[in-house]
Design an enzyme around this catalytic site. Structure first.
Site, PDB file in Angstrom:
ATOM      1  N   ARG A 168      14.422  32.042  47.339  1.00 50.23           N
ATOM      2  CA  ARG A 168      12.954  31.912  47.478  1.00 50.23           C
ATOM      3  C   ARG A 168      12.327  33.123  48.182  1.00 50.23           C
ATOM      4  O   ARG A 168      11.384  32.996  48.957  1.00 50.23           O
ATOM      5  CB  ARG A 168      12.568  30.644  48.239  1.00 50.23           C
ATOM      6  N   SER A 241       8.164  21.489  46.133  1.00 51.21           N
ATOM      7  CA  SER A 241       8.773  21.465  47.478  1.00 51.21           C
ATOM      8  C   SER A 241       7.864  22.166  48.475  1.00 51.21           C
ATOM      9  O   SER A 241       7.494  23.322  48.266  1.00 51.21           O
ATOM     10  CB  SER A 241      10.105  22.208  47.458  1.00 51.21           C
ATOM     11  N   GLU A 336       7.333  26.661  51.822  1.00 49.01           N
ATOM     12  CA  GLU A 336       7.629  27.434  50.612  1.00 49.01           C
ATOM     13  C   GLU A 336       6.341  27.993  49.989  1.00 49.01           C
ATOM     14  O   GLU A 336       6.298  29.161  49.610  1.00 49.01           O
ATOM     15  CB  GLU A 336       8.388  26.555  49.612  1.00 49.01           C
TER      16      GLU A 336
HETATM   17  C1  LIG Z   1       5.674  19.989  40.624  1.00 47.58           C
HETATM   18  C2  LIG Z   1       6.149  21.356  41.028  1.00 47.58           C
HETATM   19  C3  LIG Z   1       7.487  21.677  40.942  1.00 47.58           C
HETATM   20  C4  LIG Z   1       7.943  22.945  41.314  1.00 47.58           C
HETATM   21  N1  LIG Z   1       9.271  23.230  41.195  1.00 47.58           N
HETATM   22  C5  LIG Z   1       9.736  24.455  41.527  1.00 47.58           C
HETATM   23  C6  LIG Z   1      11.124  24.772  41.381  1.00 47.58           C
HETATM   24  O1  LIG Z   1      11.919  23.961  40.940  1.00 47.58           O
HETATM   25  N2  LIG Z   1      11.535  26.012  41.744  1.00 47.58           N
HETATM   26  C7  LIG Z   1      10.670  26.964  42.226  1.00 47.58           C
HETATM   27  O2  LIG Z   1      11.127  28.069  42.521  1.00 47.58           O
HETATM   28  N3  LIG Z   1       9.355  26.691  42.358  1.00 47.58           N
HETATM   29  C8  LIG Z   1       8.866  25.480  42.028  1.00 47.58           C
HETATM   30  N4  LIG Z   1       7.540  25.185  42.176  1.00 47.58           N
HETATM   31  C9  LIG Z   1       6.639  26.211  42.734  1.00 47.58           C
HETATM   32  C10 LIG Z   1       5.908  27.041  41.642  1.00 47.58           C
HETATM   33  O3  LIG Z   1       5.911  26.385  40.417  1.00 47.58           O
HETATM   34  C11 LIG Z   1       6.516  28.419  41.454  1.00 47.58           C
HETATM   35  O4  LIG Z   1       6.549  29.114  42.677  1.00 47.58           O
HETATM   36  C12 LIG Z   1       5.731  29.266  40.432  1.00 47.58           C
HETATM   37  O5  LIG Z   1       6.396  30.474  40.176  1.00 47.58           O
HETATM   38  C13 LIG Z   1       4.296  29.539  40.865  1.00 47.58           C
HETATM   39  O6  LIG Z   1       3.587  30.033  39.743  1.00 47.58           O
HETATM   40  P1  LIG Z   1       2.013  30.112  39.750  1.00 47.58           P
HETATM   41  O7  LIG Z   1       1.603  30.859  38.542  1.00 47.58           O
HETATM   42  O8  LIG Z   1       1.428  28.767  39.912  1.00 47.58           O
HETATM   43  O9  LIG Z   1       1.764  30.996  41.053  1.00 47.58           O
HETATM   44  P2  LIG Z   1       0.626  30.848  42.146  1.00 47.58           P
HETATM   45  O10 LIG Z   1       0.812  29.580  42.900  1.00 47.58           O
HETATM   46  O11 LIG Z   1      -0.689  31.098  41.535  1.00 47.58           O
HETATM   47  O12 LIG Z   1       1.001  32.053  43.116  1.00 47.58           O
HETATM   48  C14 LIG Z   1       2.146  31.982  43.933  1.00 47.58           C
HETATM   49  C15 LIG Z   1       2.290  33.311  44.697  1.00 47.58           C
HETATM   50  O13 LIG Z   1       2.525  34.357  43.772  1.00 47.58           O
HETATM   51  C16 LIG Z   1       1.502  35.356  43.863  1.00 47.58           C
HETATM   52  N5  LIG Z   1       1.243  35.812  42.491  1.00 47.58           N
HETATM   53  C17 LIG Z   1       1.009  35.028  41.398  1.00 47.58           C
HETATM   54  N6  LIG Z   1       0.903  35.791  40.295  1.00 47.58           N
HETATM   55  C18 LIG Z   1       1.057  37.084  40.711  1.00 47.58           C
HETATM   56  C19 LIG Z   1       1.029  38.348  40.036  1.00 47.58           C
HETATM   57  N7  LIG Z   1       0.855  38.449  38.711  1.00 47.58           N
HETATM   58  N8  LIG Z   1       1.200  39.476  40.782  1.00 47.58           N
HETATM   59  C20 LIG Z   1       1.388  39.399  42.134  1.00 47.58           C
HETATM   60  N9  LIG Z   1       1.424  38.237  42.825  1.00 47.58           N
HETATM   61  C21 LIG Z   1       1.260  37.092  42.108  1.00 47.58           C
HETATM   62  C22 LIG Z   1       0.321  34.647  44.494  1.00 47.58           C
HETATM   63  O14 LIG Z   1      -0.532  35.573  45.155  1.00 47.58           O
HETATM   64  C23 LIG Z   1       1.026  33.702  45.450  1.00 47.58           C
HETATM   65  O15 LIG Z   1       1.415  34.390  46.625  1.00 47.58           O
HETATM   66  C24 LIG Z   1       7.031  23.927  41.809  1.00 47.58           C
HETATM   67  C25 LIG Z   1       5.673  23.596  41.886  1.00 47.58           C
HETATM   68  C26 LIG Z   1       5.226  22.331  41.506  1.00 47.58           C
HETATM   69  C27 LIG Z   1       3.767  22.013  41.572  1.00 47.58           C
END
Ligand SMILES: Cc1cc2nc3c(=O)[nH]c(=O)nc-3n(C[C@H](O)[C@H](O)[C@H](O)COP(=O)(O)OP(=O)(O)OC[C@H]3O[C@@H](n4cnc5c(N)ncnc54)[C@H](O)[C@@H]3O)c2cc1C
Length: 340
Positions: A168, A241, A336
């Site tokens: 992570r 998480s 996280e």
């Molecule tokens: C139900 C659920 C289950 C999940 N299960 C998991 C799991 O099993 N494993 C896991 O690792 N995660 C999990 N997550 C967390 C999440 O899905 C991941 O971290 C995912 O990669 C976030 O994607 P996002 O587009 O929503 O990012 P966002 O939430 O929009 O952004 C997350 C971070 O990334 C940065 N960011 C986003 N896009 C960019 C970009 N293009 N350039 C630079 N920075 C950027 C943002 O500034 C922020 O700091 C889960 C979330 C939920 C809601």
């Protein structure tokens, strides 16, 4: 205003995070032509402002309004760059949906991403915390990350080593305002041993009556497990998480296991990984609710918004949970999601 992006002032953000908490951005830009990024960042109204790049907001918690520029990347496109008999180099844009990429690769006979099925969010966010699930992490198949480096004002391509990924964690998470990720390249094999020894995959395949699974079967099994275990953010706000599984020394893990023999402990590269869900549940938080901020009754690691909770209320609950785990077990949990 350029056709490559659309700027909105004082924009609501509740639709842009899966916690669905109220917050506003001083400026919100949706960009579909990434070559316009440098121009967007040097406008009078954007220059020198705090910056936040958002994907689907599934790993952020807004505890207040964001007094800067929020960028949403709308660029899409998955393609195969090179392939030989053994493996394939795949290019995907930051705005692509992660789970769609997983299925796109499986449909082309590629494997490596099946255990990462159904993780919410966009491709551009995947390297930030080196997404991982069911015993697999993105770092295992990532080749390069394309990004705009704000520190030097140039487009760059970072190798996997330069991304410095661990559990992570990555160079992007350590320096959150430096890079804007625009695309990733993955190297995916046509055939590789499946990873089935994690959290119920084998049992799920058995209940699906699959005796000789392929990568698509594993993806289906993981998706079924995830749908059952995790609350759907479309139904109840959450970010998956809320805390990372803490990594402690072997000695500390042994001491804890002596005091609490049922505590799950896993091997980690630099010590032993403990189950944060178990620690939180042991403090009695599973299913807890105060006003609309709560802990899921399905999974103690998932904080939820039952409807009208503010980000500050959810964060305050998270801090109480963290303090109670620290008091009972002497372990400091780390969130996280990114707390804003
Ligand atoms: C139900 C659920 C289950 C999940 N299960 C998991 C799991 O099993 N494993 C896991 O690792 N995660 C999990 N997550 C967390 C999440 O899905 C991941 O971290 C995912 O990669 C976030 O994607 P996002 O587009 O929503 O990012 P966002 O939430 O929009 O952004 C997350 C971070 O990334 C940065 N960011 C986003 N896009 C960019 C970009 N293009 N350039 C630079 N920075 C950027 C943002 O500034 C922020 O700091 C889960 C979330 C939920 C809601």
């Amino acid at each position: 205003m350029s056709e490559a992006y659309r700027l909105v002032k004082n924009a609501p953000l509740d639709r842009h995070s899966t916690f669905h908490v109220p917050a506003r951005a001083a400026l919100l830009a949706e960009i579909n032509n990434l070559t316009a990024l440098p121009e967007l960042l040097t406008l009078d109204e954007t220059r020198d402002k705090p910056l936040l790049v958002l994907g689907d907001g599934s790993n952020v918690l807004f505890t207040q309004d964001f007094h800067g520029l929020v960028i949403l990347i709308a660029a899409h496109g998955m393609e195969i760059l090179e392939e030989d008999a053994a493996s394939t180099r795949v290019h995907a844009s930051a705005g692509d949906n992660w789970n769609e990429l997983v299925h796109w690769t499986l449909a082309r006979g590629l494997c490596g991403l099946e255990n990462l099925s159904l993780i919410p969010g966009r491709v551009g966010a995947a390297p930030i915390q080196n997404i991982g699930a069911y015993g697999v992490e993105l770092a295992e198949t990532l080749a390069t990350v394309e990004a705009y480096d704000r520190q030097i004002g140039e487009w760059v391509q970072l190798t996997r080593e330069a991304c410095d990924m661990s559990y992570r964690q990555s160079v992007f998470k350590r320096q959150p305002e430096r890079w804007i990720i625009t695309a990733v390249e993955l190297i995916l094999p046509r055939s590789a041993p499946l990873k089935l020894d994690y959290a119920g995959i084998r049992e799920e395949l058995t209940s699906m009556k699959v005796a000789r699974p392929n990568a698509m079967d594993v993806s289906n099994a993981v998706s079924r497990l995830r749908r059952r275990k995790l609350p759907d953010p479309a139904v109840i706000g959450n970010a998956g998480s809320f805390f990372k599984n803490p990594v402690v020394s072997r000695l500390d893990a042994e001491k804890l296991q002596t005091a609490h023999p049922e505590l799950p402990v896993f091997d980690a590269p630099d010590g032993k990984k403990l189950s944060a869900a178990w620690l939180i549940e042991a403090c009695g938080w599973r299913g807890f609710r105060e006003a609309d901020a709560g802990v899921s009754d399905r999974h103690a690691l998932v904080l939820v918004n039952h409807g009208k909770a503010s980000g500050a209320q959810i964060w305050s609950l998270a801090q109480r949970i963290r303090d109670s785990v620290q008091e009972k077990f002497g372990i400091r949990l780390e969130p996280e999601p990114r707390i804003l």
